[in-house]
Scaffold this motif. Structure first.
Motif, PDB file in Angstrom:
ATOM      1  N   LEU A  70     -10.899   8.598   6.581  1.00 15.29           N
ATOM      2  CA  LEU A  70     -10.996   7.288   5.958  1.00 15.29           C
ATOM      3  C   LEU A  70     -10.223   6.313   6.837  1.00 15.29           C
ATOM      4  O   LEU A  70      -9.002   6.411   6.951  1.00 15.29           O
ATOM      5  CB  LEU A  70     -10.395   7.298   4.546  1.00 15.29           C
ATOM      6  CG  LEU A  70     -10.368   5.953   3.829  1.00 15.29           C
ATOM      7  CD1 LEU A  70     -11.790   5.438   3.561  1.00 15.29           C
ATOM      8  CD2 LEU A  70      -9.584   6.058   2.532  1.00 15.29           C
ATOM      9  N   ALA A  71     -10.946   5.411   7.480  1.00 14.17           N
ATOM     10  CA  ALA A  71     -10.304   4.343   8.249  1.00 14.17           C
ATOM     11  C   ALA A  71     -10.092   3.174   7.293  1.00 14.17           C
ATOM     12  O   ALA A  71     -11.034   2.715   6.648  1.00 14.17           O
ATOM     13  CB  ALA A  71     -11.180   3.913   9.416  1.00 14.17           C
ATOM     14  N   VAL A  72      -8.856   2.728   7.182  1.00 13.39           N
ATOM     15  CA  VAL A  72      -8.515   1.619   6.293  1.00 13.39           C
ATOM     16  C   VAL A  72      -8.422   0.347   7.134  1.00 13.39           C
ATOM     17  O   VAL A  72      -7.678   0.293   8.115  1.00 13.39           O
ATOM     18  CB  VAL A  72      -7.192   1.894   5.550  1.00 13.39           C
ATOM     19  CG1 VAL A  72      -6.824   0.704   4.669  1.00 13.39           C
ATOM     20  CG2 VAL A  72      -7.312   3.171   4.717  1.00 13.39           C
ATOM     21  N   ILE A  73      -9.217  -0.641   6.750  1.00 15.39           N
ATOM     22  CA  ILE A  73      -9.345  -1.869   7.524  1.00 15.39           C
ATOM     23  C   ILE A  73      -8.859  -3.052   6.694  1.00 15.39           C
ATOM     24  O   ILE A  73      -9.470  -3.386   5.664  1.00 15.39           O
ATOM     25  CB  ILE A  73     -10.812  -2.085   7.949  1.00 15.39           C
ATOM     26  CG1 ILE A  73     -11.310  -0.878   8.727  1.00 15.39           C
ATOM     27  CG2 ILE A  73     -10.971  -3.365   8.757  1.00 15.39           C
ATOM     28  CD1 ILE A  73     -12.597  -0.336   8.219  1.00 15.39           C
ATOM     29  N   ARG A  84      -6.055  -7.430   0.721  1.00 12.77           N
ATOM     30  CA  ARG A  84      -7.395  -6.834   0.621  1.00 12.77           C
ATOM     31  C   ARG A  84      -7.583  -5.841   1.752  1.00 12.77           C
ATOM     32  O   ARG A  84      -7.052  -6.013   2.840  1.00 12.77           O
ATOM     33  CB  ARG A  84      -8.475  -7.910   0.739  1.00 12.77           C
ATOM     34  CG  ARG A  84      -8.368  -9.002  -0.266  1.00 12.77           C
ATOM     35  CD  ARG A  84      -9.327 -10.144   0.038  1.00 12.77           C
ATOM     36  NE  ARG A  84     -10.714  -9.701   0.036  1.00 12.77           N
ATOM     37  CZ  ARG A  84     -11.657 -10.183   0.854  1.00 12.77           C
ATOM     38  NH1 ARG A  84     -11.369 -11.117   1.720  1.00 12.77           N
ATOM     39  NH2 ARG A  84     -12.884  -9.733   0.780  1.00 12.77           N
ATOM     40  N   ALA A  85      -8.408  -4.825   1.486  1.00 14.21           N
ATOM     41  CA  ALA A  85      -8.769  -3.869   2.536  1.00 14.21           C
ATOM     42  C   ALA A  85     -10.085  -3.200   2.155  1.00 14.21           C
ATOM     43  O   ALA A  85     -10.466  -3.153   0.987  1.00 14.21           O
ATOM     44  CB  ALA A  85      -7.677  -2.814   2.719  1.00 14.21           C
ATOM     45  N   LEU A 112     -13.099   9.216  -1.450  1.00 14.47           N
ATOM     46  CA  LEU A 112     -13.364   8.138  -2.404  1.00 14.47           C
ATOM     47  C   LEU A 112     -12.239   8.004  -3.424  1.00 14.47           C
ATOM     48  O   LEU A 112     -11.900   6.887  -3.836  1.00 14.47           O
ATOM     49  CB  LEU A 112     -14.711   8.347  -3.077  1.00 14.47           C
ATOM     50  CG  LEU A 112     -15.920   8.233  -2.129  1.00 14.47           C
ATOM     51  CD1 LEU A 112     -17.211   8.588  -2.863  1.00 14.47           C
ATOM     52  CD2 LEU A 112     -15.994   6.857  -1.502  1.00 14.47           C
ATOM     53  N   ALA A 113     -11.636   9.114  -3.827  1.00 14.97           N
ATOM     54  CA  ALA A 113     -10.489   9.050  -4.733  1.00 14.97           C
ATOM     55  C   ALA A 113      -9.314   8.354  -4.046  1.00 14.97           C
ATOM     56  O   ALA A 113      -8.615   7.536  -4.652  1.00 14.97           O
ATOM     57  CB  ALA A 113     -10.094  10.450  -5.194  1.00 14.97           C
ATOM     58  N   ARG A 114      -9.104   8.659  -2.765  1.00 15.32           N
ATOM     59  CA  ARG A 114      -8.029   7.998  -2.017  1.00 15.32           C
ATOM     60  C   ARG A 114      -8.320   6.497  -1.884  1.00 15.32           C
ATOM     61  O   ARG A 114      -7.425   5.671  -2.026  1.00 15.32           O
ATOM     62  CB  ARG A 114      -7.869   8.646  -0.640  1.00 15.32           C
ATOM     63  CG  ARG A 114      -6.819   8.007   0.225  1.00 15.32           C
ATOM     64  CD  ARG A 114      -5.441   8.125  -0.373  1.00 15.32           C
ATOM     65  NE  ARG A 114      -4.462   7.531   0.535  1.00 15.32           N
ATOM     66  CZ  ARG A 114      -3.361   6.923   0.147  1.00 15.32           C
ATOM     67  NH1 ARG A 114      -3.054   6.861  -1.141  1.00 15.32           N
ATOM     68  NH2 ARG A 114      -2.547   6.398   1.024  1.00 15.32           N
ATOM     69  N   THR A 117      -7.334   4.868  -5.057  1.00 13.69           N
ATOM     70  CA  THR A 117      -5.872   4.768  -5.144  1.00 13.69           C
ATOM     71  C   THR A 117      -5.357   3.591  -4.321  1.00 13.69           C
ATOM     72  O   THR A 117      -4.435   2.883  -4.735  1.00 13.69           O
ATOM     73  CB  THR A 117      -5.213   6.073  -4.651  1.00 13.69           C
ATOM     74  OG1 THR A 117      -5.647   7.145  -5.489  1.00 13.69           O
ATOM     75  CG2 THR A 117      -3.702   5.993  -4.675  1.00 13.69           C
ATOM     76  N   LEU A 118      -5.956   3.389  -3.150  1.00  8.78           N
ATOM     77  CA  LEU A 118      -5.555   2.291  -2.273  1.00  8.78           C
ATOM     78  C   LEU A 118      -6.143   0.942  -2.719  1.00  8.78           C
ATOM     79  O   LEU A 118      -5.864  -0.082  -2.107  1.00  8.78           O
ATOM     80  CB  LEU A 118      -5.999   2.573  -0.830  1.00  8.78           C
ATOM     81  CG  LEU A 118      -5.309   3.748  -0.147  1.00  8.78           C
ATOM     82  CD1 LEU A 118      -5.987   4.055   1.189  1.00  8.78           C
ATOM     83  CD2 LEU A 118      -3.827   3.475   0.042  1.00  8.78           C
ATOM     84  N   GLU A 119      -6.980   0.963  -3.758  1.00  5.66           N
ATOM     85  CA  GLU A 119      -7.657  -0.226  -4.285  1.00  5.66           C
ATOM     86  C   GLU A 119      -8.501  -0.920  -3.213  1.00  5.66           C
ATOM     87  O   GLU A 119      -8.532  -2.156  -3.118  1.00  5.66           O
ATOM     88  CB  GLU A 119      -6.655  -1.193  -4.920  1.00  5.66           C
ATOM     89  CG  GLU A 119      -5.929  -0.595  -6.105  1.00  5.66           C
ATOM     90  CD  GLU A 119      -4.940  -1.554  -6.765  1.00  5.66           C
ATOM     91  OE1 GLU A 119      -4.690  -2.651  -6.221  1.00  5.66           O
ATOM     92  OE2 GLU A 119      -4.444  -1.197  -7.837  1.00  5.66           O
ATOM     93  N   LEU A 120      -9.205  -0.117  -2.419  1.00  4.94           N
ATOM     94  CA  LEU A 120     -10.088  -0.687  -1.407  1.00  4.94           C
ATOM     95  C   LEU A 120     -11.275  -1.352  -2.104  1.00  4.94           C
ATOM     96  O   LEU A 120     -11.757  -0.883  -3.134  1.00  4.94           O
ATOM     97  CB  LEU A 120     -10.572   0.395  -0.446  1.00  4.94           C
ATOM     98  CG  LEU A 120      -9.475   1.149   0.312  1.00  4.94           C
ATOM     99  CD1 LEU A 120     -10.103   2.129   1.291  1.00  4.94           C
ATOM    100  CD2 LEU A 120      -8.528   0.200   1.025  1.00  4.94           C
TER     101      LEU A 120
END
Length: 154
Positions: A70-73, A84-85, A112-114, A117-120
């Motif tokens: 999962l790349a978080v942008i 926001r991300a 998807l659960a992660r 959690t990160l509120e993407l």
């Protein structure tokens, strides 16, 4: 059948994850530039330095048999939500002998659960045609009118 655990990767597994990444290139796209062991070592260093990419693994015993990233942008702030991300699923791979048994689905569910959690705001994936039904079964949809991309280099 031995128990398969799906969880975030541990730093001591980065070499195995790099080996799977190498295997995926060989299986789907041809000849790598580096030998497997050399690439796996380089990959381990890369993974340790890139905290904006989170890896989840499927592990049987001490063997990593699947991975997805999962790349978080970060996104530009909006007047509704300043922080926001978005996320992007990358490098999903399960060893051939363990496919079609739910391992890939468990990995994607963990990603998807992660993301939740990160509120993407959203999670995207650049899928192969073969994997599109898999992603659709896990809630991904296509919006051909709004999702555009430009290939810059290969």
């Amino acid at each position: 059948m031995e128990h398969i655990e799906v969880r975030p990767a541990h730093p001591d597994e980065w070499g195995q994850v790099g080996g799977l990444r190498w295997d995926s290139l060989v299986e789907f796209a041809g000849e790598p530039d580096d030998p497997r062991e050399e690439f796996a070592a380089r990959f381990a260093s890369w993974a340790a330095a890139h905290g904006d990419h989170e890896c989840f693994v499927a592990v049987r015993g001490a063997e990593v048999i699947g991975m997805t990233w999962l790349a978080v942008i970060p996104r530009v702030p909006s007047a509704r939500r300043f922080e926001r991300a978005s996320g992007d699923v990358q490098c999903a791979y399960v060893v051939p002998g363990d496919r079609d048994g739910g391992v890939g689905g468990r990995l994607l569910d963990a990603i998807l659960a992660r993301a939740a959690t990160l509120e993407l705001e959203r999670v995207t994936v650049h899928s192969s045609p073969r994997a599109i039904p898999f992603y659709r079964r896990h809630g991904f949809t296509a919006d051909d009118d709004r999702l555009l991309h430009a290939v810059i280099s290969r």
